[in-house]
Design a protein around this motif. Structure first.
Motif: not given
Length: 120
Positions: A4-5, A100-103, A107-110
């Motif tokens: 999930t993004l 946690y998300l990185k582990l 995917p993450i964004g700003i």
């Protein structure tokens, strides 16, 4: 695992820059226009793109809109200089959640209504 993004705003979600934003705008407006507006004059508009609400304030006070770009440059310089000098921590729980998300290779964004440079 399903990916999930995750998208985050910066202000109020990852860090709290509210007071620093208002202080920086107060400085820039005073420097360019010679007026010290209360912090609330700025904070009541936060959440919409800064160029839009600065135009609103300039119209409200009959300021010359040609001064907006110059004021924003002074604002940015003051804001960035202050960010370098002040310790602005992440909000509670942010680091753990991002870790946690990185582990989990999510995917993450700003996303932000601020300028690109400020977002970075």
């Amino acid at each position: 695992m399903r990916k999930t993004l995750y998208l985050f705003d910066i202000d109020g979600t990852l860090v709290d820059f509210l007071d620093l934003h208002a202080e920086s705008y107060q400085y820039a407006y005073n420097k360019i226009l010679g007026i010290m507006l209360p912090k609330e004059e700025f904070t009541k508009h936060f959440g919409i793109p800064e160029m839009v609400w600065n135009k609103i304030i300039f119209k409200e006070y009959n300021f010359n809109e040609e001064k907006i770009d110059e004021m924003l440059e002074i604002y940015k310089r003051y804001m960035f200089d202050s960010m370098d000098k002040k310790d602005i921590p992440l909000l509670e729980g942010v680091k753990e959640f991002l870790d946690y998300l990185k582990l989990n290779k999510q995917p993450i964004g700003i996303v932000t209504g601020n300028t690109k440079v400020k977002g970075e």
